[in-house]
Motif scaffolding. Sequence first.
Motif, PDB file in Angstrom:
ATOM      1  N   UNK A  58     -13.292   4.889  -5.324  1.00  0.00           N
ATOM      2  CA  UNK A  58     -14.007   5.937  -4.598  1.00  0.00           C
ATOM      3  C   UNK A  58     -14.576   5.437  -3.279  1.00  0.00           C
ATOM      4  N   UNK A  59     -14.836   4.134  -3.162  1.00  0.00           N
ATOM      5  CA  UNK A  59     -15.441   3.583  -1.950  1.00  0.00           C
ATOM      6  C   UNK A  59     -14.395   3.153  -0.927  1.00  0.00           C
ATOM      7  N   UNK A  60     -13.111   3.241  -1.273  1.00  0.00           N
ATOM      8  CA  UNK A  60     -12.052   2.761  -0.388  1.00  0.00           C
ATOM      9  C   UNK A  60     -11.200   3.922   0.120  1.00  0.00           C
ATOM     10  N   UNK A  61     -10.358   3.591   1.091  1.00  0.00           N
ATOM     11  CA  UNK A  61      -9.332   4.525   1.512  1.00  0.00           C
ATOM     12  C   UNK A  61      -9.743   5.490   2.587  1.00  0.00           C
ATOM     13  N   UNK A  62      -8.775   6.302   2.983  1.00  0.00           N
ATOM     14  CA  UNK A  62      -8.964   7.286   4.034  1.00  0.00           C
ATOM     15  C   UNK A  62      -9.075   8.680   3.437  1.00  0.00           C
ATOM     16  N   UNK A  63      -9.782   9.547   4.125  1.00  0.00           N
ATOM     17  CA  UNK A  63      -9.986  10.896   3.621  1.00  0.00           C
ATOM     18  C   UNK A  63      -8.661  11.623   3.416  1.00  0.00           C
ATOM     19  N   UNK A  64      -7.714  11.442   4.376  1.00  0.00           N
ATOM     20  CA  UNK A  64      -6.453  12.178   4.271  1.00  0.00           C
ATOM     21  C   UNK A  64      -5.584  11.688   3.118  1.00  0.00           C
ATOM     22  N   UNK A  65      -5.939  10.524   2.535  1.00  0.00           N
ATOM     23  CA  UNK A  65      -5.192   9.983   1.405  1.00  0.00           C
ATOM     24  C   UNK A  65      -5.996  10.039   0.110  1.00  0.00           C
ATOM     25  N   UNK A  66      -7.130  10.706   0.152  1.00  0.00           N
ATOM     26  CA  UNK A  66      -8.064  10.686  -0.967  1.00  0.00           C
ATOM     27  C   UNK A  66      -7.527  11.295  -2.243  1.00  0.00           C
ATOM     28  N   UNK A  67      -6.627  12.281  -2.136  1.00  0.00           N
ATOM     29  CA  UNK A  67      -6.095  12.947  -3.326  1.00  0.00           C
ATOM     30  C   UNK A  67      -4.708  12.438  -3.690  1.00  0.00           C
ATOM     31  N   UNK A  68      -4.409  11.218  -3.322  1.00  0.00           N
ATOM     32  CA  UNK A  68      -3.081  10.665  -3.569  1.00  0.00           C
ATOM     33  C   UNK A  68      -2.806  10.555  -5.069  1.00  0.00           C
ATOM     34  N   UNK A  69      -1.562  10.803  -5.437  1.00  0.00           N
ATOM     35  CA  UNK A  69      -1.144  10.681  -6.832  1.00  0.00           C
ATOM     36  C   UNK A  69      -1.190   9.216  -7.255  1.00  0.00           C
ATOM     37  N   UNK A  70      -1.695   8.951  -8.445  1.00  0.00           N
ATOM     38  CA  UNK A  70      -1.822   7.568  -8.931  1.00  0.00           C
ATOM     39  C   UNK A  70      -0.449   6.891  -8.955  1.00  0.00           C
ATOM     40  N   UNK A  71      -0.394   5.677  -8.387  1.00  0.00           N
ATOM     41  CA  UNK A  71       0.841   4.911  -8.379  1.00  0.00           C
ATOM     42  C   UNK A  71       1.814   5.275  -7.283  1.00  0.00           C
ATOM     43  N   UNK A  72       1.445   6.232  -6.437  1.00  0.00           N
ATOM     44  CA  UNK A  72       2.335   6.661  -5.357  1.00  0.00           C
ATOM     45  C   UNK A  72       2.185   5.749  -4.141  1.00  0.00           C
ATOM     46  N   UNK A  73       3.077   5.949  -3.178  1.00  0.00           N
ATOM     47  CA  UNK A  73       3.016   5.178  -1.934  1.00  0.00           C
ATOM     48  C   UNK A  73       1.686   5.424  -1.222  1.00  0.00           C
ATOM     49  N   UNK A  74       1.245   6.684  -1.165  1.00  0.00           N
ATOM     50  CA  UNK A  74      -0.036   6.995  -0.515  1.00  0.00           C
ATOM     51  C   UNK A  74      -1.187   6.328  -1.242  1.00  0.00           C
TER      52      UNK A  74
END
Length: 269
Positions: A58-74
């Motif tokens: 939850x503390x990492x990453x970018x907002x546009x990638x926040x809902x990325x599917x688990x294990x996906x490239x995003x």
Amino acid sequence: MLTREVLRERVPALVAEACAWSVGLSDQPHHLRHRGRLVATGMTIGVRAASGQPLSGEEDGRLELGDARAGSFADALNAVAADGSTYADRLDREVLEPFCLQACVLAAERARDTRRRAWAELLDELGEDGADLIDVVRAGDWETPLRIEAEHLLLAALADVPLAEVEAEGLPLSVVRAAEAAARSAVPEPAVPDGGDPGALFLADAVLGSSGLPLPVPPELAGRLLELLLTEGLEPDEIPALLTRLPVEPATAVQVAAMLAAAGEGPYA
């Protein structure tokens, strides 16, 4: 507009480069940030992705990638590396930025060769002489908006694809890239003409613009081209290098160099 046109033409190449870049990502140790501290989970990114667990906290990453599917490239892009940066940051630096710069240079070449009046007006507006296309691109700030669009196009193609599939797709190209890097490190770079003095390049470009010759100049007009350049006072030894930066067919440049050599002038004499 030209930069976007070139980028859209080269989307398959961009996707291929991103896939090649991703190879080996599964083998990297997985980290999460917990209460501001970077913690190793004891698993690799690939093992965690295969188990269906999300790769980013939850503390990492970018907002546009926040809902990325688990294990996906995003999801993998959102993961944090051992140095605290995200893999999305690395993708920006190692793939998107150089790719977009190259696309902008290709667009500049196309504008220079096919829209000569607009190109001259642009150079005047930017205060550039056009000798270095990278300088023109950066003076016009073409890269930033193109990088944003490139990211959107890349994510549209790969965001939800499982990381393992992206790596598998990129493996052949990554092998080619590794071989190219090994070859470059083993063989010294050959000396190549640098395009000549900017003032001479400007003069030669002006000669072509007012000559009435078809562009790019075909081989059958090599003699006329050489005559015009010499008449304007260009030095024989600088003409072959200048032709690499002008709208001239490769065979025409070869013929001009051969004429100079036959006359005992120029760098190939």
